[in-house]
Design an enzyme around this catalytic site. Structure first.
Site, PDB file in Angstrom:
ATOM      1  N   ASP A 197      -5.074  -6.623   6.417  1.00  0.00           N
ATOM      2  CA  ASP A 197      -6.310  -5.986   5.987  1.00  0.00           C
ATOM      3  C   ASP A 197      -7.379  -7.052   5.736  1.00  0.00           C
ATOM      4  OD1 ASP A 197      -8.105  -4.185   4.956  1.00  0.00           O
ATOM      5  OD2 ASP A 197      -6.933  -3.650   3.181  1.00  0.00           O
TER       6      ASP A 197
ATOM      7  N   ASP B  19     -10.640  -8.584   8.530  1.00  0.00           N
ATOM      8  CA  ASP B  19     -12.065  -8.528   8.195  1.00  0.00           C
ATOM      9  C   ASP B  19     -12.703  -9.917   8.290  1.00  0.00           C
ATOM     10  OD1 ASP B  19     -11.989  -5.805   7.736  1.00  0.00           O
ATOM     11  OD2 ASP B  19     -13.166  -5.934   5.890  1.00  0.00           O
TER      12      ASP B  19
ATOM     13  N   TYR C 126       0.822  -1.217   0.000  1.00  0.00           N
ATOM     14  CA  TYR C 126       0.000   0.000   0.000  1.00  0.00           C
ATOM     15  C   TYR C 126       0.859   1.271   0.000  1.00  0.00           C
ATOM     16  CZ  TYR C 126      -3.852  -3.108   1.377  1.00  0.00           C
ATOM     17  OH  TYR C 126      -4.777  -4.109   1.442  1.00  0.00           O
TER      18      TYR C 126
ATOM     19  N   ASP D 128      -2.524 -18.099   2.946  1.00  0.00           N
ATOM     20  CA  ASP D 128      -3.670 -18.875   2.440  1.00  0.00           C
ATOM     21  C   ASP D 128      -4.124 -19.879   3.489  1.00  0.00           C
ATOM     22  OD1 ASP D 128      -1.107 -19.772   1.887  1.00  0.00           O
ATOM     23  OD2 ASP D 128      -1.636 -20.808   0.037  1.00  0.00           O
TER      24      ASP D 128
ATOM     25  N   LYS E 192       3.930 -15.038   3.213  1.00  0.00           N
ATOM     26  CA  LYS E 192       3.804 -15.790   1.962  1.00  0.00           C
ATOM     27  C   LYS E 192       5.237 -16.015   1.486  1.00  0.00           C
ATOM     28  CE  LYS E 192       1.223 -17.497  -1.365  1.00  0.00           C
ATOM     29  NZ  LYS E 192       0.284 -18.618  -1.203  1.00  0.00           N
TER      30      LYS E 192
END
Ligand code: NAD
Length: 357
Positions: free
Chosen positions: A246, A250, A135, A222, A190
């Site tokens: 992020d 959620d 980001y 994952d 990852k």
């Protein structure tokens, strides 16, 4: 003590009003000053984070933030979109550590989309690095257009990057948080595919050696997504980068019943913090008076605890919220058969009344 109040857009103004009502009855010695942010600031000043709003936030001990954004700003140049205000506040205030507790209140076990036995007693803490990663990478790919879209472009790209100090400080935050909890940290990466996250994994491992009492494990993102819905109680503290955090936070939010219940805190190294609900401005329900204000009220409690040194007042607010849930009052997002549906204001009033008891 000074609190900058930035309600923002959509349901932001409705839910922040309830949190302020709650803060006011505590009768603590703080001063609150309100300013525009997001779409509301763009309309008034042509920018989502006007200089005056940023200055107020920087000069305050804490920021109580609602939410920003609306679909109607989707065609604006990206730097002028409401969501940029959040990125600007995070970057300019150095808010690198985002705390998102996901706690399943026993009264709301049935509101979760998972089976009650999977979420009853859930208490996990997701710590998301907030000022690095893809980001904030440079350069951002922009081949043709400047209006935020790419008609006719052949490619677009964003770069993922982390520096050693950025990873070290968030790792310390995670291990220190774990020391006050169940002493377990899961670092999510990852590393099998991304160099940035092999680097992340190596450094978190290195910092972990300084906290021998804490058990550290590593998990690919994952798999972490899968484990969060398969057996969420296996986690204690989860630490991860900006983008994975992020998404995972959620997902974790929904385990608890509703995103409308989840507070968050974003802190810098001076414990100055921005406190906001985990959800957005919910344009679909804005103005209807049905938004759940509890995530914002619980964010105000986190603010009292982390930035304003008022832990007892924070405990009082959390106990009041629990009492209100015991009494069966529910906003639409957490309503279930046999409970009483109330709107935003009535929910705020109920917390105020529970505090007075
Ligand atoms: P959202 O979180 O605003 O809404 C997702 C869903 O959850 C909607 O159905 C909404 O009605 C519901 N919901 C959210 N908060 C609720 C509450 N307190 N009570 C009851 N229901 C609630 O996410 P979105 O729809 O993807 O995004 C809407 C806007 O918010 C976009 O402009 C987005 O960019 C922005 N956004 C802002 C923030 C922020 O300000 N920190 C965070 C996420 C999204």
């Amino acid at each position: 003590m000074k609190i900058a109040v930035l309600p923002g857009d959509g349901i932001g103004t409705e839910i922040v009003a309830e949190a302020i009502k709650v803060l006011k009855v505590l009768d603590l010695p703080f001063e609150m000053e309100t300013a525009l942010v997001g779409g509301a600031a763009y309309e008034a000043h042509g920018h989502p984070l006007p200089e005056s709003t940023l200055k107020l936030a920087q000069a305050s001990d804490a920021v109580l933030f609602g939410a920003v954004g609306d679909w109607k700003y989707d065609t604006l140049d990206r730097p002028l979109r409401p969501e940029q205000a959040i990125l600007g506040l995070r970057k300019n205030m150095g808010l690198f550590a985002n705390f998102r507790p996901a706690i399943c209140y026993p009264q709301l076990v049935d509101a979760s989309s998972l089976k009650p036995e999977l979420v009853a007693g859930l208490d996990i803490l997701i710590i998301r690095e907030l000022t690095g990663d893809i980001y904030f990478g440079q350069p951002r790919g922009r081949r043709v257009a400047t209006d935020g879209h790419f008609p006719g472009a052949e490619e677009a790209f964003d770069t993922m990057r982390y520096s050693r100090p950025e990873i070290e400080r968030i790792a310390h935050v995670a291990f220190q948080a774990a020391m006050k909890r169940d002493k377990r940290v899961t670092s999510v990466d990852k590393a099998n595919v991304l160099e940035t996250f092999q680097f992340w994994k190596d450094i978190v491992t290195e910092i972990g050696l300084q906290y021998p009492e804490v058990t550290l494990d590593h998990m690919y993102v994952d798999n972490a997504a899968m484990q969060l819905v398969r057996a969420p109680k296996r986690f204690d503290v989860v630490v991860t980068g900006n983008m994975f955090g992020d998404i995972l936070s959620d997902a974790a939010a929904m385990l608890t019943g509703s995103i409308g219940m989840l507070p968050s805190a974003s802190l810098n190294s001076k414990n100055q913090g921005l406190y906001e609900p985990s959800h957005g401005s919910a344009p679909d329900i804005a103005g209807k008076g049905i938004a759940n204000p509890l995530a914002t009220i619980l964010s105000a409690a986190m603010m009292l605890r982390f930035s304003l040194n008022q832990a007892a007042a924070a405990d009082r607010i959390e106990a009041a919220v629990s009492k209100v849930l015991d009494s069966g009052l529910r906003t639409t997002d957490i309503w279930s058969e046999g409970t009483t549906r109330v709107g935003t204001t009535a929910m705020g009033d109920a917390v105020v009344a529970a505090l007075a008891k």
